[in-house]
Scaffold this active site. Sequence first.
Site, short mmCIF file in Angstrom:
data_model
loop_
_atom_site.label_atom_id
_atom_site.label_comp_id
_atom_site.label_asym_id
_atom_site.label_seq_id
_atom_site.Cartn_x
_atom_site.Cartn_y
_atom_site.Cartn_z
NE ARG A 107 -36.90 26.14 -17.49
CZ ARG A 107 -35.71 26.58 -17.83
NH1 ARG A 107 -35.39 28.20 -18.21
NH2 ARG A 107 -34.93 25.51 -18.25
CB CYS A 111 -35.64 29.95 -20.70
SG CYS A 111 -34.34 30.24 -19.85
CG HIS A 144 -31.01 32.86 -29.85
ND1 HIS A 144 -30.79 31.36 -30.21
CD2 HIS A 144 -30.80 33.22 -29.22
CE1 HIS A 144 -30.67 30.95 -28.96
NE2 HIS A 144 -30.31 32.36 -27.70
CG ASP A 200 -48.95 23.96 -10.79
OD1 ASP A 200 -49.56 22.98 -11.11
OD2 ASP A 200 -49.24 24.48 -9.58
CB CYS A 223 -34.10 29.22 -15.05
SG CYS A 223 -34.85 30.19 -16.52
CG HIS A 247 -32.04 27.05 -26.42
ND1 HIS A 247 -31.65 28.53 -25.88
CD2 HIS A 247 -31.80 26.99 -27.02
CE1 HIS A 247 -30.20 28.47 -26.85
NE2 HIS A 247 -30.25 27.16 -27.27
#
Length: 145
Positions: free
Chosen positions: A132, A134, A115, A126, A78, A118
């Site tokens: 996730r 990120c 911060h 899997d 990503c 997210h």
Amino acid sequence: MTTDSNTAGSTPVSDAAGLTDEQWRAKLTPEEYRVLRQAGTEAPFVGEYTDTKTTGVYRCRACDAELFRSDQKFESHCGWPSFFSPLAGEAIIEKVDRSMGMKRTEVLCANCHSHLGHVFEGEGYDTPTDLRYCINSISMRLEEA
């Protein structure tokens, strides 16, 4: 813990570490401040830890709190480091983020409320969880094992 907020993006996050905005600006680089204290996002595929496979613990760059372990990191392709679970549930705070015209879940350091990135669910990776995390590389530093 999940909280609700409509103010991610340019508003500095609250400070649990007791530092003033001026002290945070002195402690962090301008880019670290923008991401950690103003809920910014670093560009994809440029972060220091995006493709790192080094064994160790990822710590909050602002306060040094332990956040994630390398064995929870996975390849999501990503553009940012991805983890399927935080080190401990108490290490992070999840907050509803309605910025950018959508509803997301922001991840903050539970110690200093900086911060981190997210968390997304239901993407079909899997992994042991269907999550996730990120996370911006600039929000962390890796302590090698």
